[in-house]
Design an enzyme around this catalytic site. Structure first.
Site, PDB file in Angstrom:
ATOM      1  N   CYS A  54      27.546  33.577  45.647  1.00 18.83           N
ATOM      2  CA  CYS A  54      26.260  32.091  45.462  1.00 18.83           C
ATOM      3  C   CYS A  54      24.881  32.272  46.385  1.00 18.83           C
ATOM      4  O   CYS A  54      23.879  31.933  45.163  1.00 18.83           O
ATOM      5  CB  CYS A  54      27.061  31.113  45.422  1.00 18.83           C
ATOM      6  SG  CYS A  54      28.042  30.725  46.452  1.00 18.83           S
ATOM      7  N   ARG A  99      37.487  37.604  52.752  1.00 19.55           N
ATOM      8  CA  ARG A  99      37.493  36.630  53.670  1.00 19.55           C
ATOM      9  C   ARG A  99      38.543  36.772  54.464  1.00 19.55           C
ATOM     10  O   ARG A  99      39.431  37.322  53.782  1.00 19.55           O
ATOM     11  CB  ARG A  99      37.963  35.269  52.511  1.00 19.55           C
ATOM     12  CG  ARG A  99      36.898  34.859  51.466  1.00 19.55           C
ATOM     13  CD  ARG A  99      37.513  34.107  50.806  1.00 19.55           C
ATOM     14  NE  ARG A  99      35.708  33.751  50.154  1.00 19.55           N
ATOM     15  CZ  ARG A  99      36.227  33.282  48.762  1.00 19.55           C
ATOM     16  NH1 ARG A  99      36.919  32.530  48.410  1.00 19.55           N
ATOM     17  NH2 ARG A  99      35.015  32.575  47.797  1.00 19.55           N
ATOM     18  N   GLN A 102      34.075  39.897  42.692  1.00 14.61           N
ATOM     19  CA  GLN A 102      34.518  38.304  41.570  1.00 14.61           C
ATOM     20  C   GLN A 102      33.340  38.830  40.396  1.00 14.61           C
ATOM     21  O   GLN A 102      32.710  39.074  40.321  1.00 14.61           O
ATOM     22  CB  GLN A 102      34.373  37.336  42.297  1.00 14.61           C
ATOM     23  CG  GLN A 102      34.972  36.451  43.242  1.00 14.61           C
ATOM     24  CD  GLN A 102      33.993  35.772  44.076  1.00 14.61           C
ATOM     25  OE1 GLN A 102      33.125  35.574  44.752  1.00 14.61           O
ATOM     26  NE2 GLN A 102      35.180  34.222  44.327  1.00 14.61           N
ATOM     27  N   ASP A 134      31.538  37.257  38.639  1.00 15.05           N
ATOM     28  CA  ASP A 134      30.684  36.024  39.302  1.00 15.05           C
ATOM     29  C   ASP A 134      29.212  35.782  38.624  1.00 15.05           C
ATOM     30  O   ASP A 134      29.438  36.880  37.968  1.00 15.05           O
ATOM     31  CB  ASP A 134      30.293  36.034  41.132  1.00 15.05           C
ATOM     32  CG  ASP A 134      30.455  35.362  41.525  1.00 15.05           C
ATOM     33  OD1 ASP A 134      30.952  33.758  40.995  1.00 15.05           O
ATOM     34  OD2 ASP A 134      30.611  34.551  42.369  1.00 15.05           O
ATOM     35  N   HIS A 152      26.278  33.247  37.922  1.00 18.91           N
ATOM     36  CA  HIS A 152      25.901  31.407  38.397  1.00 18.91           C
ATOM     37  C   HIS A 152      24.508  30.982  37.382  1.00 18.91           C
ATOM     38  O   HIS A 152      23.651  32.291  37.216  1.00 18.91           O
ATOM     39  CB  HIS A 152      25.168  30.989  39.717  1.00 18.91           C
ATOM     40  CG  HIS A 152      26.038  32.126  41.540  1.00 18.91           C
ATOM     41  ND1 HIS A 152      26.476  33.207  41.159  1.00 18.91           N
ATOM     42  CD2 HIS A 152      27.518  30.978  41.443  1.00 18.91           C
ATOM     43  CE1 HIS A 152      27.389  32.898  42.696  1.00 18.91           C
ATOM     44  NE2 HIS A 152      27.673  31.301  42.163  1.00 18.91           N
ATOM     45  N   LYS A 181      34.848  21.111  40.297  1.00 19.39           N
ATOM     46  CA  LYS A 181      35.674  22.373  38.861  1.00 19.39           C
ATOM     47  C   LYS A 181      36.640  22.210  38.234  1.00 19.39           C
ATOM     48  O   LYS A 181      37.089  21.595  38.885  1.00 19.39           O
ATOM     49  CB  LYS A 181      35.307  23.498  40.367  1.00 19.39           C
ATOM     50  CG  LYS A 181      36.823  23.274  41.085  1.00 19.39           C
ATOM     51  CD  LYS A 181      36.665  24.194  41.905  1.00 19.39           C
ATOM     52  CE  LYS A 181      37.877  23.878  43.101  1.00 19.39           C
ATOM     53  NZ  LYS A 181      38.727  25.246  43.790  1.00 19.39           N
ATOM     54  N   HIS A 209      28.391  27.573  38.762  1.00 13.01           N
ATOM     55  CA  HIS A 209      29.069  28.687  39.500  1.00 13.01           C
ATOM     56  C   HIS A 209      30.342  28.797  38.050  1.00 13.01           C
ATOM     57  O   HIS A 209      30.920  28.186  37.866  1.00 13.01           O
ATOM     58  CB  HIS A 209      30.484  28.694  40.050  1.00 13.01           C
ATOM     59  CG  HIS A 209      29.012  28.201  41.962  1.00 13.01           C
ATOM     60  ND1 HIS A 209      29.021  28.537  42.709  1.00 13.01           N
ATOM     61  CD2 HIS A 209      28.377  26.840  41.754  1.00 13.01           C
ATOM     62  CE1 HIS A 209      27.978  28.386  44.054  1.00 13.01           C
ATOM     63  NE2 HIS A 209      27.757  26.885  42.970  1.00 13.01           N
TER      64      HIS A 209
END
Length: 584
Positions: free
Chosen positions: A272, A301, A319, A321, A323, A407, A453
């Site tokens: 992000c 991570r 991910q 992902d 946005h 979320k 997100h």
């Protein structure tokens, strides 16, 4: 909370027994986990052995039957440290010193005392069944530079019958564990030289993963998303601005140093902040919004070694992902569209039994979150409004929100009924403020966009793991790398097999030949194990007739077919493909 309290209490009893059997060990931490509990101990010269599991279980049940009450008590930090200095336990002392000043809580039962924040059942008598599951290595506080401890895993129940059912599920689940299926189907592997928690995708696994990506990319393209790419690293300041460094910096991989001593980079823990900078690369008008940026971005991570588990919990993962940057008045409509996308993905891949969870703040620990009260209230209200209007049945969990916003999570259970988060949608008023994002409104003045997100899969790794277990390895025909395999009966049939292979590949059917010097029976058994949807056996008769003998996964003989007929079976018969998809 009930299960956590039960299993956390059981970990105390196990710690007590471990100290009895191995008097020199040093206790560290013993939390409840998704299925059971563990305790990390420093063996301190003892060889903790699986041979002692029955003894540990027996003694735990013996103590449980004595109905010892769990009692919390507060002590000063000074007295708590003094207690563990007497015990010569450096692990507990380090934990206490890292706690905020004030009273420290201990939990007593029987003659045993442990450092504990609480959350217990009333007494040990409720524990009626115990099983010590396994032991593993785990570094103290997840730091590979620290001493390696021994992690003892266990599980307990209030009834013996529940333990029996659980153990039966464990045995059944072993057959379809994604780690086993991944190895049998040659999808992915791990290497100690590469590093724990860093999966290596093999050619077949890469094919399946790419098809999953293309499936979502097509849906995203139709929904107005634009693909972007961001680097795997970023300067420390990027994550300081976003707030991720303050929240996760201690648990990130160590900074990457460059020849320039003033530079400090991190492996990116999320995408992000990068996407915020992409949005910030040029000015925007309200007419341009919403902007939807999508990326299959790999993030890193540092999960503790003891928590790593196949593809479901790794240190490097990709991910799906995206946005969305939109005006506040567009927020609920955009959020609804993302829910529709997630539901489409789940339905297409057979995940229709899921739990929708609205994750909100812990109102008693607001210091965990960034941003104003007003923004949080607007974000939480938006999620509640949309899910209600959508008629989506949700449970609400307080304290599970991201640090920057609430979320909606989509939770799926595995074979052992452990819940895993797959899809997620998050509302964020805060990162746009942190990065000073703006657009020019109809009033010709700058305004702040809202950020959504979203990741329908969650991560490619975890989604693939649960999809493998959900389908028991028989991936949908459109997705699997193992559509069919050709098995020539004899050496002289290999030339014809290659002809069949060429014709099938021309029709883009994923095919390979097993021409090893093995028996046909063994080849068929191994093809079944690798979950090929179709096995095509060719011998003299098939070669003479220009046919193949078709065997469906599971042993069903579908008879002889012309090659063009088999191609039509896969490509041209939608109802058959639907039947395959639904039965997989």
């Amino acid at each position: 909370m009930g299960k956590k309290a039960f299993w956390h209490s059981s970990s105390h009893v196990m710690a007590q027994v471990l100290l009895e059997i191995y008097p020199k060990i040093k206790l560290s931490i013993g939390p409840a986990i998704e299925n059971g509990f563990y305790y990390d101990v420093d063996p301190n010269g003892h060889a903790i052995s699986e041979n002692d599991f029955p003894k540990i279980e027996s003694r735990m049940l013996e103590l449980a039957r004595q109905n010892h009450n769990f009692k919390m008590r507060q002590v000063s930090k000074k007295d708590a440290i003094a207690f563990y200095k007497k015990e010569e336990n450096p692990y507990k002392i380090e934990l206490i010193r890292n706690l905020q000043d004030g009273d420290i809580t201990f939990c007593n039962h029987s003659n045993f005392t442990d450092l504990c924040r609480g959350g217990h059942i009333p007494n040990t008598g409720l524990i009626k069944a115990v099983k010590i599951l396994n032991i593993a290595g785990a570094y103290w506080r997840g730091d590979e530079n620290s001493k390696q401890l021994t992690r003892v895993y266990g599980i307990s129940f209030p009834k013996q019958k529940e333990l029996k059912i659980y153990l039966q599920k464990v045995e059944e689940a072993k057959k379809y564990d994604h780690r086993r299926l991944g190895k049998e189907m040659e999808l992915f592997t791990f290497s100690k030289k590469v590093g724990a928690g860093l999966p290596l995708w093999l050619p077949k696994g890469t094919q399946a993963r790419e098809r999953l990506e293309n499936f979502l990319k097509k849906a995203q393209q139709e929904a107005g998303y634009e693909q972007v790419i961001s680097p795997h690293i970023g300067e420390k300041g990027l994550y300081v601005t976003s707030g991720h460094y303050e929240k996760y910096g201690a648990d990130s991989f160590q900074p990457i140093r460059t020849p320039n001593e003033t530079e400090e980079f991190f492996l990116k823990p999320m995408n992000c902040p990068h996407h915020c900078e992409i949005y910030n690369s040029r000015p925007w008008s309200y007419r341009d919004l919403p902007k939807r940026y999508a990326e299959f971005g790999t993030v890193y991570r540092y999960e503790q070694s003891g928590e790593l588990h196949g593809l479901t919990r790794v240190r490097g993962f990709t991910q799906d992902d995206a946005h969305i940057f939109c005006m506040p008045e567009q927020l609920e409509d955009e959020f609804t569209k993302v829910i529709n996308l997630v539901l489409y993905v789940f339905k297409s891949l057979g995940f229709e039994d899921f739990t929708a969870q609205i994750s909100l703040r812990d109102l008693e620990k607001k210091e965990k979150y960034i941003g104003s009260e007003e923004n949080w209230e607007k974000a939480e209200k938006a999620i509640l409004n949309v899910t209600k209007a959508k008629g989506l049945h949700c449970i609400i969990e307080y304290g599970e929100a991201a640090f920057y916003g609430p979320k909606l999570d989509f939770m799926v259970k595995d074979a052992l009924e452990r819940q895993w988060q797959l899809g997620t949608i998050q509302v964020d008023y805060n990162l746009p403020e942190q990065f000073e994002l703006s657009y020019i409104g109809a009033d010709n003045s700058p305004h702040r966009p809202v950020m959504i997100h979203r990741a329908p899969f969650g991560s490619m790794e975890r989604f693939m793991a649960l999809l493998l277990e959900h389908t028991k390895g028989k991936l949908p025909l459109w997705l699997t790398p193992n559509q069919c395999i050709i098995i020539p009966i004899g050496e002289k049939n290999k030339k014809y097999s290659k002809k069949v292979l060429k014709l099938l590949k021309k029709s883009e059917i994923r095919t390979q030949i097993d021409d090893r010097n093995e028996t046909t029976g063994k080849k068929i058994r191994e093809a079944e194990m690798q979950k090929f949807h179709f096995i095509l056996v060719v011998g003299d008769k098939e070669e003479e007739a220009g046919t193949v003998s078709v065997r469906k996964h599971g042993g069903k003989d579908m008879g002889k077919m012309k090659i063009a007929e088999f191609v039509d079976l896969i490509e041209g018969n939608d109802s058959f493909r639907t039947e395959l998809f639904l039965s997989s």
